[in-house]
Enzyme design. Structure first.
Site, PDB file in Angstrom:
ATOM      1  N   LYS A 105      77.296   1.422  44.669  1.00 27.21           N
ATOM      2  CA  LYS A 105      77.343   1.485  43.208  1.00 27.21           C
ATOM      3  C   LYS A 105      76.217   2.380  42.686  1.00 27.21           C
ATOM      4  O   LYS A 105      76.422   3.213  41.813  1.00 27.21           O
ATOM      5  CB  LYS A 105      77.225   0.076  42.626  1.00 27.21           C
ATOM      6  CG  LYS A 105      77.337   0.011  41.131  1.00 27.21           C
ATOM      7  CD  LYS A 105      77.283  -1.441  40.665  1.00 27.21           C
ATOM      8  CE  LYS A 105      77.426  -1.539  39.167  1.00 27.21           C
ATOM      9  NZ  LYS A 105      77.409  -2.946  38.729  1.00 27.21           N
ATOM     10  N   ASP A 116      75.261  -3.408  50.832  1.00 23.10           N
ATOM     11  CA  ASP A 116      75.860  -2.074  50.856  1.00 23.10           C
ATOM     12  C   ASP A 116      76.705  -1.791  49.620  1.00 23.10           C
ATOM     13  O   ASP A 116      76.761  -0.658  49.147  1.00 23.10           O
ATOM     14  CB  ASP A 116      76.700  -1.901  52.123  1.00 23.10           C
ATOM     15  CG  ASP A 116      75.844  -1.756  53.370  1.00 23.10           C
ATOM     16  OD1 ASP A 116      74.634  -1.506  53.241  1.00 23.10           O
ATOM     17  OD2 ASP A 116      76.394  -1.882  54.474  1.00 23.10           O
ATOM     18  N   GLY A 117      77.331  -2.809  49.045  1.00 20.77           N
ATOM     19  CA  GLY A 117      78.105  -2.622  47.815  1.00 20.77           C
ATOM     20  C   GLY A 117      77.216  -2.180  46.666  1.00 20.77           C
ATOM     21  O   GLY A 117      77.574  -1.277  45.899  1.00 20.77           O
TER      22      GLY A 117
END
Length: 122
Positions: free
Chosen positions: A77, A72-73
């Site tokens: 981004k 998910d990061g």
């Protein structure tokens, strides 16, 4: 169809998923560009043989769809770099949970078949 590809740059053990992604894109004769940071990780750090592609920095890209391969990061981004381009993002989850990046690596082949047959919703 042209894809812009963002990826996780700190999970070397997940590199086989990236190799599979490029293999599938090649099978569909897809055009793609790769975030320079991710390309550097794959080629210089992991020594993978990645097909020639246009490299980009930040939000300086044009594509029909964005692919985020990571968790998910990585998805967030990619979303921040997509900004107001109004481009759909396909999140391939190589992380743990995957609330945003919800396609599993094992589902990539079926997913790309659906994309190329226009069987998807934005």
């Amino acid at each position: 169809m042209k894809f812009a590809i963002f990826g996780n740059t700190y999970q070397a053990k997940k590199s086989s998923h990236a190799e599979n992604l490029f293999r599938l894109l090649g099978q569909h004769n897809a055009q793609f560009c790769i975030c320079r940071e991710f390309h550097h990780f794959l080629t210089d750090d992991l020594h993978l043989n990645i097909p020639d592609a246009e490299l980009f920095d930040g939000d300086d890209f044009r594509a029909d769809m964005v692919i985020s391969i990571g968790g998910d990061g990585t998805f967030l981004k990619a979303a921040s770099r997509v900004g107001k381009k109004n481009i759909p993002i396909l999140g391939i989850n190589t992380g743990r949970l995957g609330f945003l990046a919800d396609i599993l690596p094992e589902e990539m082949e079926e997913t790309f078949d659906e994309i190329y047959n226009n069987h998807y919703k934005v």
